[in-house]
Design an enzyme around this catalytic site. Structure first.
Site, PDB file in Angstrom:
ATOM      1  N   HIS A  18      66.599  27.032  26.113  1.00  0.00           N
ATOM      2  CA  HIS A  18      67.206  26.126  25.224  1.00  0.00           C
ATOM      3  C   HIS A  18      68.298  26.935  24.437  1.00  0.00           C
ATOM      4  O   HIS A  18      68.334  28.079  24.204  1.00  0.00           O
ATOM      5  CB  HIS A  18      66.414  25.054  24.481  1.00  0.00           C
ATOM      6  CG  HIS A  18      65.894  25.491  23.185  1.00  0.00           C
ATOM      7  ND1 HIS A  18      65.474  24.566  22.339  1.00  0.00           N
ATOM      8  CD2 HIS A  18      65.885  26.629  22.680  1.00  0.00           C
ATOM      9  CE1 HIS A  18      65.209  25.295  21.254  1.00  0.00           C
ATOM     10  NE2 HIS A  18      65.100  26.549  21.438  1.00  0.00           N
ATOM     11  N   CYS A  37      68.652  30.633  17.525  1.00  0.00           N
ATOM     12  CA  CYS A  37      68.719  29.548  18.232  1.00  0.00           C
ATOM     13  C   CYS A  37      69.951  29.080  18.825  1.00  0.00           C
ATOM     14  O   CYS A  37      69.922  28.286  19.764  1.00  0.00           O
ATOM     15  CB  CYS A  37      67.761  28.395  17.572  1.00  0.00           C
ATOM     16  SG  CYS A  37      66.030  28.777  17.660  1.00  0.00           S
ATOM     17  N   HIS A  43      67.585  31.072  25.194  1.00  0.00           N
ATOM     18  CA  HIS A  43      66.443  31.804  24.749  1.00  0.00           C
ATOM     19  C   HIS A  43      65.329  31.058  25.287  1.00  0.00           C
ATOM     20  O   HIS A  43      65.427  29.693  25.387  1.00  0.00           O
ATOM     21  CB  HIS A  43      66.299  32.299  23.387  1.00  0.00           C
ATOM     22  CG  HIS A  43      66.107  31.306  22.464  1.00  0.00           C
ATOM     23  ND1 HIS A  43      67.332  30.550  22.118  1.00  0.00           N
ATOM     24  CD2 HIS A  43      65.117  30.581  22.169  1.00  0.00           C
ATOM     25  CE1 HIS A  43      67.095  29.478  21.145  1.00  0.00           C
ATOM     26  NE2 HIS A  43      65.748  29.523  21.158  1.00  0.00           N
ATOM     27  N   HIS A  45      61.413  29.240  25.185  1.00  0.00           N
ATOM     28  CA  HIS A  45      59.848  29.178  24.478  1.00  0.00           C
ATOM     29  C   HIS A  45      58.984  28.871  25.371  1.00  0.00           C
ATOM     30  O   HIS A  45      58.932  28.219  26.623  1.00  0.00           O
ATOM     31  CB  HIS A  45      60.148  27.981  23.684  1.00  0.00           C
ATOM     32  CG  HIS A  45      61.084  28.187  22.319  1.00  0.00           C
ATOM     33  ND1 HIS A  45      60.604  28.744  21.340  1.00  0.00           N
ATOM     34  CD2 HIS A  45      62.306  27.807  21.973  1.00  0.00           C
ATOM     35  CE1 HIS A  45      61.723  29.069  20.471  1.00  0.00           C
ATOM     36  NE2 HIS A  45      62.608  28.370  20.990  1.00  0.00           N
ATOM     37  N   ASP A  83      59.535  22.232  32.971  1.00  0.00           N
ATOM     38  CA  ASP A  83      58.912  23.514  33.118  1.00  0.00           C
ATOM     39  C   ASP A  83      59.950  24.420  33.829  1.00  0.00           C
ATOM     40  O   ASP A  83      60.655  23.939  35.140  1.00  0.00           O
ATOM     41  CB  ASP A  83      57.817  23.415  33.851  1.00  0.00           C
ATOM     42  CG  ASP A  83      57.011  24.714  33.819  1.00  0.00           C
ATOM     43  OD1 ASP A  83      57.297  25.489  33.041  1.00  0.00           O
ATOM     44  OD2 ASP A  83      56.112  25.152  34.759  1.00  0.00           O
ATOM     45  N   HIS A  84      60.004  25.505  33.325  1.00  0.00           N
ATOM     46  CA  HIS A  84      61.047  26.684  33.966  1.00  0.00           C
ATOM     47  C   HIS A  84      62.646  26.019  34.083  1.00  0.00           C
ATOM     48  O   HIS A  84      63.066  26.525  35.190  1.00  0.00           O
ATOM     49  CB  HIS A  84      60.395  27.101  35.368  1.00  0.00           C
ATOM     50  CG  HIS A  84      59.368  27.994  35.152  1.00  0.00           C
ATOM     51  ND1 HIS A  84      58.121  27.584  34.460  1.00  0.00           N
ATOM     52  CD2 HIS A  84      59.386  29.328  35.314  1.00  0.00           C
ATOM     53  CE1 HIS A  84      57.387  28.629  34.512  1.00  0.00           C
ATOM     54  NE2 HIS A  84      58.078  29.813  34.971  1.00  0.00           N
ATOM     55  N   GLU A 128      56.515  24.437  19.178  1.00  0.00           N
ATOM     56  CA  GLU A 128      57.644  25.607  19.906  1.00  0.00           C
ATOM     57  C   GLU A 128      57.182  26.975  19.751  1.00  0.00           C
ATOM     58  O   GLU A 128      57.603  27.766  20.591  1.00  0.00           O
ATOM     59  CB  GLU A 128      58.833  25.425  19.083  1.00  0.00           C
ATOM     60  CG  GLU A 128      59.911  25.862  19.811  1.00  0.00           C
ATOM     61  CD  GLU A 128      61.274  25.326  19.110  1.00  0.00           C
ATOM     62  OE1 GLU A 128      62.011  24.660  19.881  1.00  0.00           O
ATOM     63  OE2 GLU A 128      61.724  25.714  18.104  1.00  0.00           O
TER      64      GLU A 128
END
Ligand code: NI
Length: 139
Positions: A18, A37, A43, A45, A83-84, A128
């Site tokens: 994100h 961020c 980047h 998480h 996811d991913h 997170e």
């Protein structure tokens, strides 16, 4: 009537990229408020998600909620969606919504709330990082 409400929990995990960014602000202000961020190239998480369902134990099954159904619901509604993925670029939900942990928790809550009987309470906890986590709703 005896109190027989129990909270049950399902823990899942997803990885996503994100970027926190407010398009109404200057680059300087975005960098100042969001720090790393705000990295333009995103980047990742490793999110830990805990879904809590609270309600009365069904006398016929002994369950509050069938955990297989809960697991399938989280997979369909959350993991398959996020996811991913790059949350900003790949998902409808965060195209125009800053994908902070707070907003991700609210979005996940809404996705699951629609699918779970309203006699049951639902709460989302989203990590997170190991040390930073949020909960929604608050009450
Ligand atoms: Ni981040």
């Amino acid at each position: 009537m005896t109190e027989n409400r129990v909270a049950v929990f399902r823990k899942e995990n997803f990885n996503a990229a994100h970027r926190l960014h407010n398009p109404d602000w200057s680059d300087e202000k975005n960098a100042r408020i969001f720090g790393k961020c705000n990295n333009p190239h995103y980047h990742g998480h490793n999110y830990d998600l805990i879904v809590q369902v609270t309600g009365a134990v069904d006398p016929e099954t002994g369950y509050v909620f069938d955990m297989k159904i809960l697991s399938d619901l989280i997979k369909e509604q959350v993991l398959d969606r996020f996811d991913h993925k790059n949350l900003n670029l790949d998902t409808r939900e965060f195209r125009n919504l800053n994908p902070s942990a707070e907003n991700i928790a609210i979005v996940i809550y809404k996705l699951l709330r629609d699918k779970i009987d309203t006699t049951l309470d639902l709460k989302i906890r989203l990590y997170e990082t190991e040390r930073n986590f949020v909960e929604y709703p608050v009450h």
